[in-house]
Scaffold this active site. Structure first.
Site, PDB file in Angstrom:
ATOM      1  N   PHE A 155       0.811  -1.221   0.000  1.00 49.08           N
ATOM      2  CA  PHE A 155       0.000   0.000   0.000  1.00 49.08           C
ATOM      3  C   PHE A 155       0.844   1.271   0.000  1.00 49.08           C
ATOM      4  O   PHE A 155       0.361   2.328  -0.393  1.00 49.08           O
ATOM      5  CB  PHE A 155      -0.943   0.010   1.215  1.00 49.08           C
ATOM      6  N   LYS A 179      -1.027  -6.682  -9.428  1.00 49.93           N
ATOM      7  CA  LYS A 179      -2.009  -6.837  -8.341  1.00 49.93           C
ATOM      8  C   LYS A 179      -1.648  -5.791  -7.274  1.00 49.93           C
ATOM      9  O   LYS A 179      -0.762  -5.994  -6.464  1.00 49.93           O
ATOM     10  CB  LYS A 179      -1.915  -8.257  -7.765  1.00 49.93           C
ATOM     11  N   GLU A 182      -5.023  -3.669  -1.751  1.00 55.66           N
ATOM     12  CA  GLU A 182      -6.469  -3.402  -1.634  1.00 55.66           C
ATOM     13  C   GLU A 182      -6.726  -2.027  -1.033  1.00 55.66           C
ATOM     14  O   GLU A 182      -7.825  -1.491  -1.151  1.00 55.66           O
ATOM     15  CB  GLU A 182      -7.156  -4.422  -0.710  1.00 55.66           C
ATOM     16  N   SER A 232       5.241  -7.085   3.272  1.00 59.63           N
ATOM     17  CA  SER A 232       5.806  -7.419   4.582  1.00 59.63           C
ATOM     18  C   SER A 232       6.582  -8.738   4.505  1.00 59.63           C
ATOM     19  O   SER A 232       6.349  -9.561   3.610  1.00 59.63           O
ATOM     20  CB  SER A 232       4.679  -7.520   5.603  1.00 59.63           C
ATOM     21  N   CYS A 287       9.482   1.852   3.458  1.00 61.09           N
ATOM     22  CA  CYS A 287      10.364   0.731   3.815  1.00 61.09           C
ATOM     23  C   CYS A 287      11.786   1.214   4.041  1.00 61.09           C
ATOM     24  O   CYS A 287      12.614   0.492   4.565  1.00 61.09           O
ATOM     25  CB  CYS A 287      10.351  -0.318   2.725  1.00 61.09           C
TER      26      CYS A 287
END
Ligand code: NAD
Length: 502
Positions: A155, A179, A182, A232, A287
């Site tokens: 995200f 992909k 969400e 993650s 990150c």
């Protein structure tokens, strides 16, 4: 207007157009600054995922045979459109992720750099050739695309992370199924439309919205040849294991816990500025964010004071307005991050700047947590051991460089790290000794430029290829060696002179 009429349906992009899919599973998309549901996201079922993969597979033969000149032309067109309209994309990112618009624009620009790198694909794909390796025998090495590649993104960078991969994948002749997360799925659809406008043939770039169901189909479907994943560590590990078990090439980038060492000789103002930018920029949802500042020796009190002064001056608020830092991505994530601050306090750390309970004018339902600075953190506290992924900067005090280095090298993650010092010898030693993939020397967020490769060590990356740069080109192509023998015409076959009447 009632709330329900403002909620958009967000679905897939397959074979050059919007695709509703057949699944009736959905999940809400929120604006983190207001807490309101703004979209209802279609979550793919297996048939929807197969439709996207099949479209990419059908588009592959023609795309791989499209000339490099034509492919490059489309990449340049995409770059120009992106550059001209990047504000639109930044606004979409802010509306679903929450980061301030300047951060969103920064992310688009970093992604654009990879597009620009991929515009040079003709040069990057040049092979090698050896003439007369044996008598009349030539050997050539070439690199060819893989086929359908899957990109699964997190995200926190809904535009930049996919752009670490798809420009090179597409330029090299592959077709893509992306992909997205969400939580902020709309950026990917905007990008898909831009590709269509740039002239990319239908089916070369597809967007599959969904969750584990979509991911699992990408990981197991034999038509998918490679997976680039970012997210993650537990999911990265799962993706790597499952994808490779199904014969795919996989690069899976995982989580992080980045340390910055501040040595006693460092410029403390520079270091404090860097800690604030790297700790609280994008609300710490990066990150490469610094989450542990390791203060060496007697400078700790002064450094903490300087960081605290700066952190207190940051304005938290709606990213579309005049704010330095936006909300966290979801309420659940905000609550989780705040719980780490509670735990640090209970464990005996000192909360120097407390972002809990911050109030932001007129936006009480947003997912707010202000910059939080915690001092006297020790290595066994959960605020130190876990990846928090929020605007929480811990200060760990140590007595020596060796102690600081040992702390970093004992950490399971190895994404990024930095050292602040004016001593070139100390910096040089650090760069040699530290077990981390990306190192900054007086640079807090050492993200490599597009023509180098991005990736961490240890639990921050599974696989052996980093993202973009020449490693990216290598990942999205496979080598072939061609050995050729042509006999000399004198051997008796062909007449090289003028045609003769006989
Ligand atoms: P996440 O792991 O929850 O999700 C990443 C992707 O995996 C999403 O597309 C999600 O839909 C999918 N996914 C989630 N659960 C799954 C499951 N059980 N099975 C299959 N797929 C699943 O990560 P996130 O919260 O979206 O992103 C934040 C994480 O990403 C942080 O840990 C951060 O450090 C990491 N990250 C790493 C890098 C890097 O370069 N190493 C870059 C950006 C983000």
């Amino acid at each position: 207007m009632t709330l329900s009429t403002r909620v958009r349906t967000i679905a897939h992009w397959v074979d050059g157009k919007g695709f509703a899919g057949a699944s009736d599973r959905t999940s809400p998309v929120t604006n983190p600054a207001t807490g309101q549901v703004t979209g209802e996201l279609a979550l793919a079922d297996v048939a929807d995922a197969r439709a996207a993969i099949d479209a990419a597979a059908a588009a592959f033969p023609a795309w791989r045979d499209t000339s490099l000149a034509k492919r490059t032309q489309i990449l340049f067109a995409f770059r120009e459109l992106l550059n001209a309209r990047k504000n639109e994309l930044a606004e979409i990112i802010t509306s679903e992720h929450g980061k301030v618009v300047s951060d969103a624009l920064g992310e688009v620009s970093r992604g654009q750099e990879v597009v620009e790198f991929a515009c040079g694909i003709a040069h990057l794909l040049k092979g090698g050739m050896t003439e007369n390796a044996s008598t009349n025998v030539d050997v050539a090495s070439i690199r060819q695309p893989l086929g359908v590649v899957g990109i699964i993104s997190p995200f926190n960078f809904p535009a930049m992370v996919p752009m670490w991969f798809f420009p090179i994948a597409i330029a090299a002749g592959n077709t893509v199924v992306l992909k997205p997360s969400e939580k902020d799925p709309s950026a990917a659809l905007w990008i898909a439309e831009l590709w269509a406008e740039a002239g990319l043939p239908a089916g070369v770039f597809n967007v599959l919205q969904g969750d584990k169901v979509a991911v699992d189909e990408l990981l197991t479907n034999p038509k998918v040849k490679a997976i680039s994943f970012v997210g993650s560590t537990p999911i990265a590990q799962y993706v790597y294991a499952t994808g490779t078990q199904h014969g795919k090439r996989v690069q899976a980038l995982g989580g992080a816990k980045n340390h910055a060492i501040v040595l006693p000789d460092a410029d403390l103002d520079l270091a404090a500025d860097a800690m604030v930018n790297a700790g609280f920029g994008s609300a710490g949802e990066r990150c490469m964010a610094v989450s542990a500042c390791v203060a060496v020796g007697p400078i700790a009190d002064e450094l903490v004071g300087k960081i605290a002064d700066r952190a207190k001056g940051l304005k938290t608020g709606d990213g579309t307005r005049d704010a330095d830092m936006g909300p966290l991505v979801t309420k659940a994530h905000r609550d989780r991050v705040a719980s780490y601050v509670d735990a640090g306090e209970a464990d005996g750390a000192t909360i120097v700047v407390d972002g809990r309970g911050i109030s932001v004018d007129g936006e009480s339902d947003g997912f707010w947590l202000g910059p939080t600075l915690i001092d006297h953190v020790t290595p066994e506290m959960s605020v130190y051991t876990d990846e928090i992924f929020g605007p929480v900067l811990s200060v760990v005090r140590v007595d020596s460089y060796d102690e600081a280095l040992a702390l970093i090298n004992a950490n399971p993650y190895g994404n990024g790290t930095a050292i602040f010092t004016n001593d070139g010898g100390a910096a040089r030693r650090f760069q040699n000794e530290v077990e981390v993939g990306m190192i900054g020397i007086n640079v807090p967020i050492p993200v490599p430029t597009a023509y180098y490769s991005f990736g961490g060590w240890k639990s921050s990356l599974f696989g052996d290829t980093h993202a973009h740069g020449t490693e990216g080109v290598h990942f999205f192509t496979r080598g072939k060696v061609v050995t050729t023998r042509w006999l000399d015409p004198s051997h008796g076959g062909i007449n090289l002179g003028f045609p003769q009447n006989s």
